[in-house]
Design a protein around this motif. Structure first.
Motif: not given
Length: 328
Positions: A140-153
């Motif tokens: 499916x897909x797993x949601x990134x945490x806010x910290x992971x989202x920040x690093x990804x972007x």
């Protein structure tokens, strides 16, 4: 949290998913093998969410791509089949590997960006990449945490065309840091060189263009933008010429076009540039940013807001109040 994360729309989630490869130019969808998997994700995802794709640890994945962040998909809420959104080579690959029954239940992808530099996925999303989440992120897909989202972007990317979506010219494909590309753009600062000073430092206009046919004509038939107007705001010394340039990116027989709804002249390029950035900041607060200089909102509200803004920037003329508006 950094400015990038704070400026992004809070409802834009970022998910993690494993792929054997990454070829959005040939496959413009996010696929699921079983329909309930797709339906579960459609309940969790929002139109405009991003899916960060990484190379699966499998013999079918090129060695150089395993565990590497490959790119971002911007998903819609629209269902599709794999064949609707796959070029012949993509279907041929599935057939060669005996995968015609896999990833057949799709969700349409609107835009895609490839990650420019190689980076291991566990450095971006250590929690999402934890072993206990392997099944979720591969099926499916797993949601990134806010910290992971920040690093990804925070990673540099470059946009590519998506199979099944209108083609974008090379010059218009966006490049930059992922998070920055999702924020309203700033106007280009004026450059007044000796050779161009006479032309550039003359009258300059803010303009409001609106897409005929509504936002769904470009952004898809599902999502919060449905029923709203899609507008483009900017600055030009000749808005009518700029309109022709913008519409030049559509095929002659295309079903949608930009329309110049309103424009306001200012005495010089520096003033217009300053007001352009102020207008985008205002629209970012009042309406829904679609990245760059594009926004969605109720047609009447966005027209009125543009007019109010322009009127507020015009000098008061006590003896001729009608002329103070300056609205074309």
């Amino acid at each position: 949290m950094s400015e990038v994360a704070a400026e992004l729309p809070e409802d834009r989630q970022v998910w993690l998913r494993a792929f054997y490869g990454f070829s959005p130019e040939e496959a413009g969808y996010l696929g699921f093998t079983y329909e309930p998997q797709r339906e579960t994700m459609l309940e969790r995802m929002r139109d405009g969410d991003l899916v960060l794709i990484y190379g699966a640890v499998d013999h079918l994945t090129d060695t150089s791509l395993k565990r590497q962040a490959l790119g971002f998909l911007e998903v819609t809420g629209e269902r599709c089949s794999d064949r609707e959104r796959s070029a012949p080579p993509a279907i041929d690959w599935k057939e060669e590997h005996g995968f015609l029954d896999r990833w057949t239940f799709g969700v349409k992808v609107r835009r895609v960006w490839r990650v420019r530099n190689r980076v291991r996925i566990n450095t971006i999303a250590p929690e999402a990449y934890a072993n206990e989440n392997r099944f979720e992120r591969t099926t499916r897909a797993i949601l990134l945490t806010p910290e992971e989202r920040e690093r990804a972007l925070s990673h540099p990317v470059f946009q590519v065309n998506v199979y099944g979506e209108p083609s974008i010219s090379e010059a218009e494909l966006a490049k930059g840091v992922m998070g920055e590309l999702l924020k309203p753009s700033r106007g280009f600062p004026p450059s007044l060189g000796t050779r161009t000073a006479t032309h550039e430092d003359g009258e300059n206009n803010l303009y409001l263009m609106m897409l005929e046919g509504g936002a769904e004509a470009l952004l898809g038939r599902t999502g919060s933008h449905v029923g709203k107007a899609l507008v483009k705001v900017g600055r030009s010394n000749d808005p009518k010429r700029r309109l022709k340039e913008v519409n030049g990116g559509f095929p002659e027989n295309g079903t949608c076009r930009w329309k110049l709804v309103n424009s306001q002249a200012f005495p010089d390029v520096s003033t217009a540039h300053r007001h352009e950035d102020e207008l985008k900041d205002l629209f970012k607060v009042r309406f829904s940013s679609q990245g760059g200089e594009f926004f969605t909102a109720d047609k009447r509200e966005i027209e009125n807001e543009f007019m109010r803004f322009c009127v507020s920037k015009m000098p008061a003329i006590k003896s001729a109040p009608g002329k103070a508006k300056g609205i074309n």
